[in-house]
Design a protein around this motif. Structure first.
Motif, PDB file in Angstrom:
ATOM      1  N   ARG A  89      46.933  32.740  42.911  1.00  0.00           N
ATOM      2  CA  ARG A  89      45.564  32.449  42.504  1.00  0.00           C
ATOM      3  C   ARG A  89      45.075  33.467  41.484  1.00  0.00           C
ATOM      4  NH1 ARG A  89      45.332  31.990  48.137  1.00  0.00           N
ATOM      5  NH2 ARG A  89      44.142  33.937  48.311  1.00  0.00           N
ATOM      6  N   SER A 123      41.482  34.981  39.160  1.00  0.00           N
ATOM      7  CA  SER A 123      40.217  35.634  39.478  1.00  0.00           C
ATOM      8  C   SER A 123      39.178  34.629  39.978  1.00  0.00           C
ATOM      9  CB  SER A 123      39.673  36.350  38.244  1.00  0.00           C
ATOM     10  OG  SER A 123      40.584  37.331  37.790  1.00  0.00           O
ATOM     11  N   THR A 124      38.312  35.083  40.857  1.00  0.00           N
ATOM     12  CA  THR A 124      37.273  34.242  41.439  1.00  0.00           C
ATOM     13  C   THR A 124      36.111  34.066  40.470  1.00  0.00           C
ATOM     14  OG1 THR A 124      37.835  34.970  43.673  1.00  0.00           O
ATOM     15  CG2 THR A 124      35.644  34.011  43.359  1.00  0.00           C
ATOM     16  N   SER A 125      35.633  32.833  40.355  1.00  0.00           N
ATOM     17  CA  SER A 125      34.419  32.534  39.590  1.00  0.00           C
ATOM     18  C   SER A 125      33.340  32.082  40.558  1.00  0.00           C
ATOM     19  CB  SER A 125      34.678  31.423  38.561  1.00  0.00           C
ATOM     20  OG  SER A 125      35.603  31.843  37.581  1.00  0.00           O
ATOM     21  N   ASN A 126      32.150  32.644  40.438  1.00  0.00           N
ATOM     22  CA  ASN A 126      31.004  32.226  41.241  1.00  0.00           C
ATOM     23  C   ASN A 126      30.255  31.135  40.499  1.00  0.00           C
ATOM     24  OD1 ASN A 126      30.825  34.084  43.662  1.00  0.00           O
ATOM     25  ND2 ASN A 126      31.027  35.598  42.021  1.00  0.00           N
ATOM     26  N   ARG A 130      45.629  31.220  52.841  1.00  0.00           N
ATOM     27  CA  ARG A 130      44.269  31.301  53.355  1.00  0.00           C
ATOM     28  C   ARG A 130      44.164  30.492  54.636  1.00  0.00           C
ATOM     29  NH1 ARG A 130      39.939  31.230  48.463  1.00  0.00           N
ATOM     30  NH2 ARG A 130      38.613  31.721  50.223  1.00  0.00           N
ATOM     31  N   GLN A 139      38.663  29.825  42.941  1.00  0.00           N
ATOM     32  CA  GLN A 139      39.831  30.541  42.437  1.00  0.00           C
ATOM     33  C   GLN A 139      40.809  29.534  41.854  1.00  0.00           C
ATOM     34  OE1 GLN A 139      40.800  33.003  46.095  1.00  0.00           O
ATOM     35  NE2 GLN A 139      41.265  34.483  44.484  1.00  0.00           N
ATOM     36  N   GLU A 198      32.570  29.687  45.443  1.00  0.00           N
ATOM     37  CA  GLU A 198      33.497  30.623  44.836  1.00  0.00           C
ATOM     38  C   GLU A 198      34.801  29.879  44.572  1.00  0.00           C
ATOM     39  OE1 GLU A 198      33.868  33.974  47.420  1.00  0.00           O
ATOM     40  OE2 GLU A 198      31.850  34.726  46.980  1.00  0.00           O
ATOM     41  N   GLU A 254      35.714  28.033  47.956  1.00  0.00           N
ATOM     42  CA  GLU A 254      35.054  28.477  49.177  1.00  0.00           C
ATOM     43  C   GLU A 254      33.572  28.171  49.059  1.00  0.00           C
ATOM     44  OE1 GLU A 254      34.211  32.503  51.835  1.00  0.00           O
ATOM     45  OE2 GLU A 254      35.885  32.471  50.408  1.00  0.00           O
ATOM     46  N   ARG A 293      37.488  27.340  33.702  1.00  0.00           N
ATOM     47  CA  ARG A 293      37.406  28.402  34.698  1.00  0.00           C
ATOM     48  C   ARG A 293      36.170  29.277  34.545  1.00  0.00           C
ATOM     49  NH1 ARG A 293      43.873  30.028  34.555  1.00  0.00           N
ATOM     50  NH2 ARG A 293      44.607  28.000  35.322  1.00  0.00           N
TER      51      ARG A 293
END
Length: 220
Positions: A179, A181-184, A107, A169, A167, A140, A208
């Motif tokens: 990485r 899955s993304t968690s909000n 990234r 990961q 966000e 992020e 997570r």
């Protein structure tokens, strides 16, 4: 130290940090260039190819370049102002931060920092992408107040979102930076994670996944 005991100590510490942020974090101006400012001794910085040196009352600030490092001792606090962006990073006691992304990460947002150890808070009003790296997560920012704690011995990252959202990961493999899955994580919620395909739950709280601050009590 048991994981539950660790959480008890860290969450008490986090409560103090939140209070300190509310008291000290208002009305700070953003510098024209990236710089570290001494708040409480001892704050040390390491510029590339140089040894560590301490800021002092006579020399309380120093400009930083990409790759420079900042660390504090048990009494030290400082803040880092990011150039060209309304963002201030508060670095708390016994913490270590690098003004660059993790070297193994793919990234490249142009506005990245790596938290090596300890706790730091991001007061972010930056329009561009802002990413925080630890060995067990990449965060992020989508908001203004986010606090991140990382403990290298446990490889555990704790993210607390005070305003806005983040966000997150999880890092599944520290070496490859693979990485998950993304968690909000919305405001008023926290999330914790360790590396690996599976991250252990704590006090019946699933890793997570975002949890409201009201669920911190079972961890104490």
């Amino acid at each position: 130290m048991s994981r539950k005991r660790w959480f008890r100590m860290q969450l008490i510490f986090v409560s103090v940090l939140i209070l300190e942020m509310l008291l000290k974090g208002c009305g700070l101006s953003i510098a024209n260039s990236a710089s570290i400012m001494l708040n409480l001794s001892d704050v040390q910085i390491k510029q590339q190819n140089n040894s560590w040196f301490s800021l002092s009352k006579d020399n309380p600030s120093r400009n930083l370049d990409d790759g420079n490092q900042v660390k504090t001792d048990e009494d030290g606090e400082g803040w880092l102002d990011i150039s060209g962006c309304r963002q201030t990073i508060y670095i708390f006691q016994d913490s270590h931060l690098i003004a660059s992304p993790n070297s193994k990460s793919d990234r490249k947002s142009g506005n990245e920092t790596s938290l090596v150890e300890g706790s730091a808070a991001w007061n972010n009003h930056c329009a561009s992408q802002v990413v925080i790296h630890t060995d067990s997560a990449e965060i992020e920012l989508k908001g203004t107040w986010v606090l991140v704690t990382y403990l290298p011995e446990q490889q555990l990252t704790l993210v607390m979102v005070l305003e806005g959202r983040a966000e997150v990961q999880p890092v599944l493999d520290v070496n490859t930076r693979t990485r998950g899955s993304t968690s909000n994580v919305p405001a008023g919620n926290f999330l914790f994670s360790t590396p690996g395909e599976i991250s252990d739950s704590v006090a019946d709280l699933t890793a997570r996944e975002p949890h409201p601050f009201s669920q911190l009590q079972p961890l104490l």
